[in-house]
Structures are given as C-alpha cells and as structure tokens.
Design an enzyme around this catalytic site. Sequence first.
Site, PDB file in Angstrom:
ATOM      1  N   HIS A 273       0.841  -1.201   0.000  1.00  0.00           N
ATOM      2  CA  HIS A 273       0.000   0.000   0.000  1.00  0.00           C
ATOM      3  C   HIS A 273       0.883   1.261   0.000  1.00  0.00           C
ATOM      4  O   HIS A 273       0.722   2.140  -0.858  1.00  0.00           O
ATOM      5  CB  HIS A 273      -0.905  -0.031   1.240  1.00  0.00           C
ATOM      6  N   GLU A 274       1.812   1.318   0.936  1.00  0.00           N
ATOM      7  CA  GLU A 274       2.672   2.511   1.011  1.00  0.00           C
ATOM      8  C   GLU A 274       3.540   2.637  -0.242  1.00  0.00           C
ATOM      9  O   GLU A 274       3.863   3.730  -0.676  1.00  0.00           O
ATOM     10  CB  GLU A 274       3.544   2.488   2.278  1.00  0.00           C
ATOM     11  N   GLU A 303      -4.784   7.846  -2.894  1.00  0.00           N
ATOM     12  CA  GLU A 303      -5.253   6.590  -2.310  1.00  0.00           C
ATOM     13  C   GLU A 303      -5.523   5.561  -3.416  1.00  0.00           C
ATOM     14  O   GLU A 303      -5.344   4.353  -3.209  1.00  0.00           O
ATOM     15  CB  GLU A 303      -6.514   6.870  -1.481  1.00  0.00           C
TER      16      GLU A 303
HETATM   17 ZN    ZN Z   1      -3.023   5.244   1.948  1.00  0.00          ZN
END
Ligand code: ZN
Length: 509
Positions: A273-274, A303
């Site tokens: 995710h990061e 996001e």
């Molecule tokens: Zn995030």
Amino acid sequence: MAPESAFEELLALLKRAHVLGTIGDLLGWDEQVNLPAGAAEQRAAQHAALAEVQHAAISEARMGELLVVLEGTEGPPGSAVGMDSGQAAIVKQARREYDRATKLPVAFVRAKAAQGSRGYHAWARAKAENDFAGYAPVLEKNLEFARREAAYLGQGENAYDYMLDKHDPGLTAAAVDRLFGELKRDLVPLMRAILASPVAARARGVGERLRGFPVEGQRHFLREVTERIGFDYARGRIDVSLHPFCSGTGSDVRMTTRYNPDQPLDALFGSIHETGHGLYEQGLPAAHVGTALSIHAGMAVHESQSRLWENQIARSRSFWRYFEPRWRAFFPVQMEGLSSDDLYLAVNAVEPTLVRVDADEVTYNLHIVLRFEMEKKLFSGELAVADLPVAWRQASRELLGLEPVNDREGVLQDVHWCDGSFGYFPSYCLGNMIAAQLWSRWRVLRPDLEADFSQGDFSWPLGWLRENIHAQGRRLSALELVRRATGEELSPRHLVAYLQERYGSIYLT
Ligand code: ZN
C-alpha cells in the site's frame, strides 16, 4: 512587469517554499521513526519554528503581486501568446495556497492549531475512557472552527464543500453523495451474500494458522516484492513505525511498516500500500518540482495508487502465482500443510468489523459511507454533536450489520475529527473507486495483463500510471483526471464489478 519574468520569479518563490516543506517532512518522518522519547518538546519547537518560516514564504507580499500580474494572462489553447495550460495550473495552485495562507487571521490560525493539539489529547483520553460526553465540546469547537475557516475563504455557505475541496480539489458533497448512494445500493447486498457464504469461516480459519513468521524473513520478502513492482530504493527507503505511512517526494520518499510474527500479511500488504503512494511520489515530474505540475492530484487519487497495488494487483491469483514459491522459500515451516488455495483465501479474507482500520476490501467502503453521512449531517445541522453516538450505532447496524457496544469502537475510533480534519474520509473510498476504474480500463487496453504478473513483470501498469496519472501532477481535478485516463466519468460500478468478480469467484460459487 512582463509576465515572463513574473513567472520566473514566482517559480523561485514556490521552489523555496517546497524545499521548506521537504524539511518539515523529514522532521515528521524522523519523529515517528527515530526520535528519542525525551526529545518530543524539542521537536515540537522545531516544527513550530519551521511552520513560521514556511508560512512567511508562502504568504510573502511579493507572491501576491506576482499572482496579480500573471492571472488572466492565459493564452488561447495552442497559441504562443500568454501562459500555457501548465503555467496556468501553476498560477492557480499558487493562488489557492496564497489565499489559504493570507486570508486566515493570524489569531485564528494560532487558536486553531492550539485547538488541534488539545483536541488530540482530549480524543485520546475520551477513547481510553469511553467518554464521548467529555469529548463532545471539542467536536463542537472543531465544527465551529471549520465553519469560520470556510467563511474566511469566502465559502461560508458551503463549508462542507470547502472541507472536501481541501483534500481533493474540485470535489463537492453533491458529487460524493451521488457516488456513495449508488455504491451503497449495490455493495450492501454483495457484502451480505459474501458474509453468508461458508467459505468466509474457512478463510478465517486459514488466517488463524498463519503464525510465527520471523520478522527478518518478512522484511526480506517485502523488500523483494516492493522492489520488483518498481519502488526505487536509490530514491527512498522503508523503516519501522507504530503507524505505517509514506512521506517525502521526488528523490527522497520515506515509507514505514510494522511487523507482527502472527500477522505476516499485515506488514506485506501495508508495505505494498505505502509503495503505491511512494511510486506516485517518485513518478511526479522532477522538472517541475515545487509547482502544481509536480504535486499529486489530491488524496483520492493518491489513495487510488496505493489501493491499486495493494488490492487489484497484489491480491490477484497471478501475483501469487509468481510470488508464492518465494514466500514458501522464506517460510517453509510456517506454510507446511497450507495449499495455494489456502494462501489465496487468507489474502482475500472477508470479515465484518466495527473498526475501519481492520476492515477488508469489501466491507471497508461502507465504513467510509457511514462517516460521510455523519459529516454531511453535522455540517448541514441535521445532526447535533450530542446525538452522534446514537446515529453512529444505528448507521453501523444498517450498513455493516454490527452495532458497537461502546463508543470506543464506534464514534470515537478514528483520530481524524479531533483536529478538525473533516472531509478527509471520503478520499479513501473515492480512491477505491478510482483504482477499480483504472483496473477495468487496463483490462480493455491489455487483456493479458495478469499473464505479465505471473511472470513477475509489473512494468506495464507502472509505465501506464507514470504516463497517465503521475506525469499529470495537479494539472487537472481528480474527476477530470479520471475522465481523461479512463474515457468516462468516475462511477462506483467498476468497484462493485471488481469486488463481485474477485470475491464472487471465491465466496459465491
Ligand atoms: Zn493510503
């Protein structure tokens, strides 16, 4: 003054403000990764001193003069006269920041900062003691500050739109309302069907068998994965912190993760995710650093980048076809007796939870819908702060089928509102929608995409994102960027279709 020289001067001021911002990023990163406990006060003083210098840089009177010279000098598209569209985007963003820095009275800014810091401590205490009543006055005050801030910026009539626009330029409550309404309609029945499936219990069982994964192995494996999908470790790094995050930009991107031997998928998927956030920051055009052409298009788009890599890509069968042998090589003992299907099921486990940050990809979006509905009603006056806990419980029961027995797992669970960060939550769900819409577009453009993944080749998606998302910086609003990249308006139907396909194939066959 000629617009050309005004523009050059503006660029120099913007770049200086940007450099100051990167120093702040570094202080913040260090605070969460390295700072000795006794140095908190000293770091707070450093932050405050830097914030003052940053504010002075962005609100300099000269900046205002230059903006006046430049505004309105945009030439017709394609003409050699006047500013081009990229320069116009730079001026527009600079105006946005200049107005935010100069239209708020200093006393208000100071009072709001103090309120934010008090709010954090009040929230932490209220959560620990399950005391919403003690926290309610803080929320009242934060709402009042938000309304006043919007009014100073000329948005007093549309305070919630102003809050949304702060995180995602161009976004309005009406747009979110429409998107979330459609999503809720289709997602709730899908979620219920998945949760009623006997496979859901099996997935939980497999998850519980993933125990005792040495941290050292986890660290090496996730490094291999994040490097393979394209993170450039010559221009970034990954460390450990209590709450995972990604900060920095361009040639210095800092990511963090955290390890738990009994939840090996957490560190892995958190890092992927990061890495999605990090790839976006590494892909912003270096030539325009400090300007709108080199900053992200808002939190929803940010996001979407993290979610695409974390979910659509890294939870796919093809991804694991490539990485499973490596995973087993690192953890032969821990994986004994677990099949490929078991692993795939653990990666795609669905279980409703009261707490947003623990939610899976299917139920997560409903947590956000709930928060958006609360925020909207708080701002319209339809809902009083004192009535929040009851409204929250009712909405939680309706949307997720679960009712919190205390406010700690209900209205007090998230940190966001304690410093007045209203309007942030929707970005998470909009990011999921954007990710799914990009994914759907990819499958038209490159039907064999997953065959690449099976070979460990992730260059096509990264190349496409570099060109169509990263290289665009903030030239366009999030909705316009999505329209150009995918050829259609943002719609929740792609997210529903993606969840239906991936989770339906596991749980509903
Ligand atoms: Zn995030």
